[in-house]
Design an enzyme around this catalytic site. Structure first.
Site, PDB file in Angstrom:
ATOM      1  N   GLY A  18       0.830  -1.205   0.000  1.00 29.63           N
ATOM      2  CA  GLY A  18       0.000   0.000   0.000  1.00 29.63           C
ATOM      3  C   GLY A  18       0.862   1.251   0.000  1.00 29.63           C
ATOM      4  N   PHE A 128     -15.202  20.496  13.165  1.00 30.37           N
ATOM      5  CA  PHE A 128     -15.686  19.309  12.454  1.00 30.37           C
ATOM      6  C   PHE A 128     -16.716  18.620  13.347  1.00 30.37           C
ATOM      7  CE2 PHE A 128     -13.674  16.796   8.797  1.00 30.37           C
ATOM      8  CZ  PHE A 128     -13.543  17.913   7.987  1.00 30.37           C
ATOM      9  N   ASP A 222      -8.735  -5.356  -0.646  1.00 33.59           N
ATOM     10  CA  ASP A 222      -7.895  -6.527  -0.952  1.00 33.59           C
ATOM     11  C   ASP A 222      -7.111  -6.991   0.273  1.00 33.59           C
ATOM     12  OD1 ASP A 222      -8.737  -6.082  -3.574  1.00 33.59           O
ATOM     13  OD2 ASP A 222      -6.958  -4.920  -4.069  1.00 33.59           O
ATOM     14  N   GLN A 241     -19.300   3.419   7.700  1.00 34.29           N
ATOM     15  CA  GLN A 241     -19.740   4.815   7.827  1.00 34.29           C
ATOM     16  C   GLN A 241     -20.429   5.321   6.559  1.00 34.29           C
ATOM     17  OE1 GLN A 241     -16.868   8.378   8.347  1.00 34.29           O
ATOM     18  NE2 GLN A 241     -18.022   8.167  10.244  1.00 34.29           N
ATOM     19  N   HIS A 243     -21.482   8.760   4.945  1.00 32.32           N
ATOM     20  CA  HIS A 243     -21.258  10.197   5.096  1.00 32.32           C
ATOM     21  C   HIS A 243     -22.559  10.921   4.778  1.00 32.32           C
ATOM     22  CE1 HIS A 243     -19.543  14.188   4.705  1.00 32.32           C
ATOM     23  NE2 HIS A 243     -18.387  13.729   5.142  1.00 32.32           N
ATOM     24  N   LEU A 253     -17.916  13.024  -2.621  1.00 33.52           N
ATOM     25  CA  LEU A 253     -17.963  13.606  -1.273  1.00 33.52           C
ATOM     26  C   LEU A 253     -18.060  15.129  -1.297  1.00 33.52           C
ATOM     27  CD1 LEU A 253     -17.664  13.020   1.807  1.00 33.52           C
ATOM     28  CD2 LEU A 253     -15.291  13.683   1.530  1.00 33.52           C
ATOM     29  N   GLU A 256     -17.143  17.429   5.112  1.00 29.98           N
ATOM     30  CA  GLU A 256     -17.702  17.983   6.343  1.00 29.98           C
ATOM     31  C   GLU A 256     -17.152  19.391   6.583  1.00 29.98           C
ATOM     32  OE1 GLU A 256     -18.340  14.940   9.347  1.00 29.98           O
ATOM     33  OE2 GLU A 256     -17.163  16.198  10.689  1.00 29.98           O
ATOM     34  N   ARG A 287     -21.178  11.992  12.221  1.00 27.13           N
ATOM     35  CA  ARG A 287     -21.713  11.558  10.938  1.00 27.13           C
ATOM     36  C   ARG A 287     -22.843  10.542  11.048  1.00 27.13           C
ATOM     37  NH1 ARG A 287     -15.937  11.214   7.740  1.00 27.13           N
ATOM     38  NH2 ARG A 287     -15.694  13.467   7.696  1.00 27.13           N
ATOM     39  N   HIS A 352     -18.894   5.742   3.003  1.00 23.08           N
ATOM     40  CA  HIS A 352     -17.721   6.599   2.995  1.00 23.08           C
ATOM     41  C   HIS A 352     -16.477   5.955   3.600  1.00 23.08           C
ATOM     42  CE1 HIS A 352     -15.441  10.285   3.009  1.00 23.08           C
ATOM     43  NE2 HIS A 352     -15.326  10.275   4.326  1.00 23.08           N
ATOM     44  N   GLU A 376      -6.634   2.558   7.092  1.00 21.82           N
ATOM     45  CA  GLU A 376      -8.046   2.198   6.982  1.00 21.82           C
ATOM     46  C   GLU A 376      -8.286   0.693   6.849  1.00 21.82           C
ATOM     47  OE1 GLU A 376     -10.386   4.607   4.299  1.00 21.82           O
ATOM     48  OE2 GLU A 376     -12.147   3.315   4.555  1.00 21.82           O
ATOM     49  N   ARG A 387     -16.557   6.779  13.114  1.00 20.15           N
ATOM     50  CA  ARG A 387     -15.348   7.612  13.062  1.00 20.15           C
ATOM     51  C   ARG A 387     -15.714   9.089  13.011  1.00 20.15           C
ATOM     52  NH1 ARG A 387     -12.254  10.222   8.893  1.00 20.15           N
ATOM     53  NH2 ARG A 387     -13.528   9.383   7.210  1.00 20.15           N
ATOM     54  N   SER A 392      -9.247  10.040  10.464  1.00 22.86           N
ATOM     55  CA  SER A 392      -8.611   8.972   9.694  1.00 22.86           C
ATOM     56  C   SER A 392      -7.253   9.419   9.176  1.00 22.86           C
ATOM     57  CB  SER A 392      -9.494   8.557   8.523  1.00 22.86           C
ATOM     58  OG  SER A 392      -8.772   7.674   7.721  1.00 22.86           O
TER      59      SER A 392
HETATM   60  C1  FAD Z   1     -13.519  11.310  -0.654  1.00 21.82           C
HETATM   61  C2  FAD Z   1     -12.900  11.071   0.685  1.00 21.82           C
HETATM   62  C3  FAD Z   1     -12.448  12.139   1.447  1.00 21.82           C
HETATM   63  C4  FAD Z   1     -11.871  11.935   2.690  1.00 21.82           C
HETATM   64  N1  FAD Z   1     -11.483  13.006   3.443  1.00 21.82           N
HETATM   65  C5  FAD Z   1     -10.945  12.788   4.666  1.00 21.82           C
HETATM   66  C6  FAD Z   1     -10.547  13.881   5.478  1.00 21.82           C
HETATM   67  O1  FAD Z   1     -10.646  15.052   5.089  1.00 21.82           O
HETATM   68  N2  FAD Z   1     -10.031  13.611   6.702  1.00 21.82           N
HETATM   69  C7  FAD Z   1      -9.878  12.341   7.175  1.00 21.82           C
HETATM   70  O2  FAD Z   1      -9.414  12.171   8.287  1.00 21.82           O
HETATM   71  N3  FAD Z   1     -10.231  11.283   6.408  1.00 21.82           N
HETATM   72  C8  FAD Z   1     -10.746  11.477   5.174  1.00 21.82           C
HETATM   73  N4  FAD Z   1     -11.107  10.396   4.404  1.00 21.82           N
HETATM   74  C9  FAD Z   1     -10.659   9.064   4.804  1.00 21.82           C
HETATM   75  C10 FAD Z   1      -9.163   8.915   4.480  1.00 21.82           C
HETATM   76  O3  FAD Z   1      -8.850   9.625   3.318  1.00 21.82           O
HETATM   77  C11 FAD Z   1      -8.730   7.464   4.278  1.00 21.82           C
HETATM   78  O4  FAD Z   1      -9.228   6.672   5.308  1.00 21.82           O
HETATM   79  C12 FAD Z   1      -7.211   7.347   4.279  1.00 21.82           C
HETATM   80  O5  FAD Z   1      -6.632   8.244   3.370  1.00 21.82           O
HETATM   81  C13 FAD Z   1      -6.777   5.924   3.956  1.00 21.82           C
HETATM   82  O6  FAD Z   1      -5.381   5.896   3.844  1.00 21.82           O
HETATM   83  P1  FAD Z   1      -4.609   4.520   3.767  1.00 21.82           P
HETATM   84  O7  FAD Z   1      -3.165   4.844   3.689  1.00 21.82           O
HETATM   85  O8  FAD Z   1      -5.054   3.620   4.846  1.00 21.82           O
HETATM   86  O9  FAD Z   1      -5.096   3.853   2.395  1.00 21.82           O
HETATM   87  P2  FAD Z   1      -5.181   4.418   0.910  1.00 21.82           P
HETATM   88  O10 FAD Z   1      -4.778   5.817   0.761  1.00 21.82           O
HETATM   89  O11 FAD Z   1      -6.530   4.017   0.422  1.00 21.82           O
HETATM   90  O12 FAD Z   1      -4.074   3.551   0.166  1.00 21.82           O
HETATM   91  C14 FAD Z   1      -4.242   2.179  -0.068  1.00 21.82           C
HETATM   92  C15 FAD Z   1      -3.042   1.678  -0.858  1.00 21.82           C
HETATM   93  O13 FAD Z   1      -3.091   0.264  -0.927  1.00 21.82           O
HETATM   94  C16 FAD Z   1      -2.801  -0.155  -2.235  1.00 21.82           C
HETATM   95  N5  FAD Z   1      -3.450  -1.457  -2.472  1.00 21.82           N
HETATM   96  C17 FAD Z   1      -4.723  -1.816  -2.223  1.00 21.82           C
HETATM   97  N6  FAD Z   1      -4.939  -3.093  -2.593  1.00 21.82           N
HETATM   98  C18 FAD Z   1      -3.763  -3.548  -3.083  1.00 21.82           C
HETATM   99  C19 FAD Z   1      -3.330  -4.784  -3.653  1.00 21.82           C
HETATM  100  N7  FAD Z   1      -4.155  -5.847  -3.815  1.00 21.82           N
HETATM  101  N8  FAD Z   1      -2.064  -4.881  -4.064  1.00 21.82           N
HETATM  102  C20 FAD Z   1      -1.192  -3.839  -3.951  1.00 21.82           C
HETATM  103  N9  FAD Z   1      -1.552  -2.647  -3.430  1.00 21.82           N
HETATM  104  C21 FAD Z   1      -2.813  -2.519  -3.001  1.00 21.82           C
HETATM  105  C22 FAD Z   1      -3.326   0.957  -3.116  1.00 21.82           C
HETATM  106  O14 FAD Z   1      -2.672   0.954  -4.367  1.00 21.82           O
HETATM  107  C23 FAD Z   1      -2.976   2.186  -2.290  1.00 21.82           C
HETATM  108  O15 FAD Z   1      -1.649   2.586  -2.558  1.00 21.82           O
HETATM  109  C24 FAD Z   1     -11.724  10.607   3.181  1.00 21.82           C
HETATM  110  C25 FAD Z   1     -12.186   9.538   2.427  1.00 21.82           C
HETATM  111  C26 FAD Z   1     -12.805   9.754   1.210  1.00 21.82           C
HETATM  112  C27 FAD Z   1     -13.389   8.588   0.485  1.00 21.82           C
END
Ligand code: FAD
Length: 574
Positions: A18, A128, A222, A241, A243, A253, A256, A287, A352, A376, A387, A392
């Site tokens: 990731g 928020f 995944d 969740q 939204h 989205l 908020e 939310r 969301h 996440e 949440r 997040s």
């Molecule tokens: C539209 C939107 C707006 C948001 N705004 C906010 C906000 O303002 N504040 C807040 O706190 N939260 C917010 N969130 C939530 C927050 O953005 C996410 O929870 C957070 O960014 C997730 O980060 P992460 O590093 O866990 O995963 P991600 O950023 O989702 O990264 C996942 C990674 O895993 C990789 N991956 C997945 N499956 C595989 C696989 N099979 N093989 C290889 N690689 C894989 C992907 O390529 C990616 O690089 C928002 C969510 C959404 C949907």
């Protein structure tokens, strides 16, 4: 040599699956320790879903005063988080995150991240939902974009290995320990092996199992499915969740942050209906509360035809909208033909965020030795049953670093894996992929996927009830059988997107079942999980985490206690 077989086995000290905020933050910490960490990602890291985060990141910097001149603190942040979680969050984990949050924000600042500013030059913070103070640090409405680009620049600068567009297909285990993974190189169609002394899962959420979602198409869970198949457990999967404000029609989205800046929700009678439901917090209740209220307004005939209400930003004025919500304005104009400076936005709730995920402890350790999880895809559990917005992003950077620190400690004594298991795993995955590609006939992929997302939205949405959910679970089981017969026309190995989408769908169906089983078993209403047949929170029987796993090829449900602390479970009033 067989088609697709690739003899390359990559060796690194630590594998990070990731390339979002969690994965990149961890990679930097691992590099700081002089270890060889590698990021494996199915998309280019800058296309990870983190880039889409809008509204901001919570940290009790206290740059603005609260009501009556009071000052924010990590304890207030922790209290709001635990109350917001409907008391299901583990309070030791919450405390750790809230204590570390200010450092994480300042770290990003020192790495060069551009934040919005107050007039005195300090990092700007906005109110928020569910927060007692203006605590959400932001970069206009593009916070995730700025944060991810900042971390990625450092990853490139330090020459950390990044395997981009490698789709991880399985975890490799040896003697009950996770030692690596296999991955499909999307460009060539070859299956590679990756071995490491520790594997960090940072693969994000699974929102795309629902049909109305704010999530990117790549959010297919995944990592959670890989962990489950390898013997790991998933925790609290029923807590999904919704939204409150996604753009009607497309479910993009509307942050908020829009309500944080003063936006108000109106029903079709022009009434600011949240005053009735949450007299103190009004539009900035958490939310789960606001999403339920909107659904209720619509169900009782006070929404607009088609099922939406209005979010009114007009009174904020041109300057504030243009400066603080430029992305929201652009999205509204491009996708709904509405300029929020002149007209209210049509909004409805949409899936969301996934509060549940891979069961991991306060250090990100899972029940499978060698496998860690953060961000996440994990459930440590910071968010419990609901949440708070802004929590997040801070979780990704706080636990990205902290879990990396635990890994650094552990790999000093971890065994070096050898290639034998990897070779067997590569052969196994390659045969499976060939089998899938060669299939003919059966259902069309898109029909199977639509059946799943519609079932999940209709049967496991904001309001849930036993009979409907049981129907939903039966549906999901039938769809799981159908997928064994799905075929697609593209028989190539190179850049076969149909194959990738198929592998994702297999994962999603597993997660759909875990959400369904957790939701059916939890006979109470808590946070985002609202049972019309069990409308009360039931601390006596359900103040506990749900676990799902596999035994004898069947999914089972069990429970684990919640770690309580300073904050006694109370009724939530907003
Ligand atoms: C539209 C939107 C707006 C948001 N705004 C906010 C906000 O303002 N504040 C807040 O706190 N939260 C917010 N969130 C939530 C927050 O953005 C996410 O929870 C957070 O960014 C997730 O980060 P992460 O590093 O866990 O995963 P991600 O950023 O989702 O990264 C996942 C990674 O895993 C990789 N991956 C997945 N499956 C595989 C696989 N099979 N093989 C290889 N690689 C894989 C992907 O390529 C990616 O690089 C928002 C969510 C959404 C949907």
């Amino acid at each position: 040599m067989k088609r697709g077989i690739c003899t390359v086995i990559h060796h690194h000290d630590v594998l990070i699956i990731g390339g979002g905020l969690t994965g990149l933050r961890a990679a930097l910490r691992i590099s700081d320790a002089g270890l060889d960490g590698a990021v494996v990602s199915k998309v280019h890291p800058l296309r990870s879903h983190s880039v889409a985060a809008q509204g901001g990141m919570n940290a009790s910097l206290g740059n603005l005063e609260g009501e009556g001149g009071t000052k924010d603190s990590w304890k207030s942040h922790a209290f709001d988080t635990v109350k917001g979680s409907d008391y299901l969050a583990d309070q030791d984990v919450v405390e750790r995150m809230c204590r570390e949050a200010p450092t994480a924000v300042i770290e990003l600042e020192h790495m060069g991240m551009v934040w919005s500013r107050l007039e005195d030059g300090k990092i700007a913070q906005r109110p928020f939902g569910g927060a007692g103070f203006p605590r959400t640090c932001y970069a206009a409405d593009r916070t995730g974009h700025n944060a991810l680009h900042t971390l990625y620049e450092h990853v490139v600068g330090r020459k950390i290995s990044v395997y981009e567009e490698f789709f991880v297909t399985s975890l490799i285990t040896e003697g009950g320990r996770c030692i690596g993974c296999t991955a499909l190189e999307i460009m060539t169609g070859g299956v590679h092996g990756f071995l490491g002394k520790a594997i960090l899962m940072a693969t994000g959420g699974f929102g795309r199992i629902f049909n109305k979602s704010t999530n990117a198409l790549i959010n297919t869970g995944d990592g959670q499915a890989l962990a489950l198949r390898a013997g790991g457990l998933l925790k609290d999967m029923e807590f999904v969740q919704f939204h409150p404000t996604t753009l009607y029609g497309t479910n993009i989205l509307i942050s908020e942050g829009a309500r944080g800046e003063g936006g108000t929700l109106l029903n079709k009678d022009g009434e600011r209906f949240m005053e009735r439901y949450a007299p103190h917090s009004v539009d900035l209740a958490p939310r789960d509360v606001v999403a339920r209220c909107i659904e209720q307004e619509i169900a009782e005939g006070r929404g607009y035809d088609g099922g939406y209400v209005h979010l009114d930003l007009r009174h904020l004025g041109v300057e504030r909208i243009v400066e603080r919500l430029p992305g929201i304005r652009q999205i509204a104009m491009d996708f709904a033909g509405v300029d929020p400076i002149q007209d209210p936005l049509p909004v409805q709730p949409g899936q969301h965020y996934s509060m549940g995920g891979i069961d991991a402890d306060i250090n990100g350790e899972t029940k499978l030795p060698g496998l860690y999880a953060a961000g996440e895809c994990s459930c440590l559990s910071v968010h419990g049953a609901n949440r708070l917005g802004g929590n997040s992003l801070v979780e990704t950077v706080v636990f990205g670093r902290l879990v990396a620190e635990k890994i650094i400690e552990d790999v000093a004594n971890a065994p070096t894996p050898n290639d034998t298991q990897a070779k067997a795993a590569i052969r196994g995955i390659n045969d499976r992929i060939e089998g899938i590609i060669r299939r003919e006939g059966g259902d069309r992929f898109v029909n199977v996927k639509d059946a799943m997302t519609t079932t999940m939205s209709n049967k496991f949405g904001i309001f849930r009830e036993k009979r409907t959910m049981q129907d939903g679970l039966n549906e999901i089981k039938k769809i799981q059988e159908k997928i064994s017969y799905v075929s697609f026309q593209n028989k190539e190995r190179k850049v076969n997107q149909a194959l990738v989408r198929f592998l994702e769908l297999e994962n999603m169906l597993l997660l759909a079942e875990s959400v369904a089983r957790g939701a059916l078993a939890r006979e109470e209403s808590r946070g985002s999980h609202t049972r019309t047949d069990f409308p009360e929170r039931d601390d006596r029987n359900f103040l506990k985490h749900t676990l799902v796993g596999f035994r004898d090829e069947k999914m089972f449900v069990s429970y684990q206690p919640v770690t309580l602390g300073t904050f006694e479970p109370k009724e939530r009033v907003y």
